[in-house]
Design an enzyme around this catalytic site. Structure first.
Site, PDB file in Angstrom:
ATOM      1  N   VAL A 144      67.033 -71.603 -48.176  1.00 26.20           N
ATOM      2  CA  VAL A 144      67.381 -71.328 -46.790  1.00 26.20           C
ATOM      3  C   VAL A 144      66.698 -70.019 -46.397  1.00 26.20           C
ATOM      4  O   VAL A 144      66.868 -68.997 -47.066  1.00 26.20           O
ATOM      5  CB  VAL A 144      68.903 -71.218 -46.597  1.00 26.20           C
ATOM      6  CG1 VAL A 144      69.228 -70.835 -45.145  1.00 26.20           C
ATOM      7  CG2 VAL A 144      69.585 -72.531 -46.958  1.00 26.20           C
ATOM      8  N   LYS A 145      65.909 -70.070 -45.323  1.00 29.76           N
ATOM      9  CA  LYS A 145      65.174 -68.883 -44.882  1.00 29.76           C
ATOM     10  C   LYS A 145      66.029 -68.065 -43.918  1.00 29.76           C
ATOM     11  O   LYS A 145      66.514 -68.578 -42.913  1.00 29.76           O
ATOM     12  CB  LYS A 145      63.870 -69.282 -44.190  1.00 29.76           C
ATOM     13  CG  LYS A 145      62.806 -69.811 -45.124  1.00 29.76           C
ATOM     14  CD  LYS A 145      61.552 -70.215 -44.383  1.00 29.76           C
ATOM     15  CE  LYS A 145      60.701 -69.026 -44.033  1.00 29.76           C
ATOM     16  NZ  LYS A 145      59.379 -69.437 -43.473  1.00 29.76           N
ATOM     17  N   ILE A 146      66.186 -66.792 -44.249  1.00 26.71           N
ATOM     18  CA  ILE A 146      66.953 -65.873 -43.402  1.00 26.71           C
ATOM     19  C   ILE A 146      66.055 -64.693 -43.058  1.00 26.71           C
ATOM     20  O   ILE A 146      65.521 -64.039 -43.964  1.00 26.71           O
ATOM     21  CB  ILE A 146      68.227 -65.384 -44.121  1.00 26.71           C
ATOM     22  CG1 ILE A 146      69.137 -66.583 -44.449  1.00 26.71           C
ATOM     23  CG2 ILE A 146      68.966 -64.367 -43.259  1.00 26.71           C
ATOM     24  CD1 ILE A 146      70.395 -66.201 -45.210  1.00 26.71           C
TER      25      ILE A 146
END
Length: 551
Positions: A144-146
């Site tokens: 998951v890209k944050i």
């Protein structure tokens, strides 16, 4: 060591310890087999996505049209539709890279999906969506890209603390990178306290490259001095090298050593935005200048192709003189009036603005597609609902059979461990799993959902099939090899019939790829031949009458 471009530059890059990832994903790439070809031929070991990539994917081809029309007919809003499309694509990408994920021990084989960039300034909302993405995609090799905004740092720690693997994106400054590393370690400490297995949590820190040179060069040009031209095109690599120095320093600290002793994985540096923007610069410079073992380089397709064609690998340690030279370059920029902290702050703001703009573009495209396709969906529902229902039942029946068949092939391979035929059965089991995945992708293209309960029944049915009359109720008998081979032969025959049926439909349904179906049908033929050879050998071995009268 310098390597000639006449060999295989991407193989040499991988051998040097750099993980080659692709910064691109689309349904065309997935359904047409392009991604699997890149994995096999171009050493691609991971995929990253962002809102710009998805907006571009939607603009190419029409593989999303039918699904969007049905989502519209079901009353889905734009945000829900975007979420469904992107998670479906990323899930398929994860499945395509599953073998890489397994063979690398979870280090590679990763596919990244970004939280809605409009949430980048809201830590709680970002954390909530990170969980939703993680659970919806449902694949262990997801990242998951944050974004590494100040608010994003808290969301990073929260996600890691919950056991979610994270790709931290939009890092431009050394100061922010150090804060990202701190957030990662804080999350690991929370996970450890919660009793989670740290070895299952992975992360990369995506340090952006090319945009740094673009902004610094623009400011140098504004100085209108020939003396500063020699400073152009060097800031991005210098900044990245100093980030790697910071990474090495972290690994030597006691805080990290304690976490590592508990099974924690290093947060690998990832070089992002490695496509060269200035045509005056070598088109592979952000790959060849940043070759360090243990890092990731995620490349757009054009950069990947360029490096495969004429890239060179010069492997050397990141010596102290490199760090000193990098620091000296940034100092030289400050000396001529370039405020580097202001550069990186501006790039972070600009990066978020670009992703928000791409997200808006994606939403607008989805909205238009849903509006224009609503009539198609209605007509399909009114005029062809019975046919669509029958197709869904037919495909789900085959998916259920594929699930049971996969278990049968796996069990047969396990039973033959160390014996003749083990290698053939293991390879067949792998192929059968790939065929089932191919069927799942075809079902997605046809907007047919996989009935998980029916698939589970296929698994249970295969387990129950172990109670066949083979002379032994719960254990294997000599007849097991023969009966299993016959069952596998029937399964492959049924699968070939499925591919033939779909191949006929491909003549009138553009959602089906005739070439891909031809390849699947050809492979089913090879599988049938291999299983028949196993069956014949087992029958000759088991059913020969020892006391048959001589002729």
């Amino acid at each position: 060591m310098s390597v000639s471009a006449s060999t295989d530059p991407l193989a040499e890059l991988s051998a040097a310890g750099v993980s080659v990832w692709l910064d691109d994903l689309s349904r065309e790439l997935l359904a047409g087999g392009g991604l699997k070809k890149l994995i096999a031929d171009k050493h691609v070991a991971g995929v990253t996505t962002n809102p710009t990539i998805f907006a571009s994917a939607l603009s190419k081809g029409d593989r999303y049209s039918v699904q969007l029309a049905h989502l519209s007919a079901q009353g889905a809003d734009v945000d829900d539709a975007v979420f469904t499309l992107t998670t479906d694509d990323v899930r398929e990408g994860c499945r395509a890279l599953r073998e890489v994920y397994s063979s690398s021990g979870g280090v590679d084989g990763r596919v990244s999906i970004e939280v809605d960039p409009r949430l980048a300034r809201d830590a709680e909302a970002t954390s909530t969506q990170a969980v939703k993405l993680w659970e919806t995609v449902g694949e262990p090799n997801l990242f998951v890209k944050i974004p590494a905004t100040r608010e994003g740092l808290a969301a990073i720690s929260t996600a890691i603390g919950q056991g979610i693997s994270v790709n931290v994106t939009l890092i431009f400054s050394l100061e922010r990178y150090r804060e990202v590393v701190d957030a990662y370690q804080s999350g690991l400490e929370r996970a450890l306290e919660a009793g989670l297995d740290l070895s299952g949590i992975h992360s990369v820190a995506s340090f952006f490259i090319s945009r740094v040179d673009t902004e610094v060069d623009r400011r140098l040009d504004a100085l209108d001095s020939s003396q500063v031209q020699a400073l152009k095109g060097k800031a991005a690599v210098a900044n990245a090298r100093l980030a790697y120095q910071a990474y090495e320093q972290v690994l030597a600290e006691s805080r990290w050593r304690r976490l590592a002793a508990s099974g924690a994985r290093v947060q690998r540096p990832l070089w992002a935005s490695t496509g060269v923007k200035n045509p005056d610069y070598p088109d592979t410079m952000y790959v060849s200048e940043l070759i360090v073992a243990g890092t990731v380089n995620t490349m757009p397709a054009t950069t990947l192709a360029a490096f495969a064609d004429h890239g060179t690998v010069d492997v050397h340690a990141s010596a102290v003189r490199d760090y000193a030279s990098a620091a000296a370059h940034l100092a030289a920029l400050e000396a001529v009036g370039i405020d580097f902290a202001d550069v990186t702050d501006a790039l972070e703001r600009e990066g978020l603005e670009k992703f928000e703009a791409s997200w808006s573009q994606l939403g607008a495209s989805v909205d238009n597609e849903m509006r224009s396709g609503a009539g198609v969906a209605t007509a399909s529902t009114e005029g062809g609902s019975e046919g669509a229902d029958l197709l869904a039942i037919y495909l789900n029946d085959h998916y259920s059979g594929a699930t049971g068949g996969l278990e049968l092939f796996r069990r047969a391979a396990e039973a033959r461990k160390g014996e003749e035929g083990e290698g053939v059965l293991t390879d067949l089991a792998r192929q059968v799993e790939e065929d089932r995945d191919a069927l799942a992708r075809i079902m997605a293209d046809l907007d047919v959902s996989v009935g998980r309960s029916k698939a589970a029944l296929g698994w249970v049915a295969e387990k129950a099939g172990r109670l066949k009359t083979n002379g032994h109720l719960f254990s294997r008998s000599p007849l097991s090899d023969v009966l299993e081979a016959e069952g596998m032969l029937l399964g492959v025959s049924g699968k070939a019939a499925l591919w033939r049926s779909l191949r006929e439909l491909a003549a009138t349904d553009r959602r089906l790829d005739a070439t891909h179906l031809d390849a699947l049908l050809e492979r089913a033929g090879r599988q049938s031949t291999a299983v028949e050879q196993l069956r014949a050998a087992a029958a000759a071995r088991v059913l020969t009458l020892q006391n048959a009268p001589a002729r």
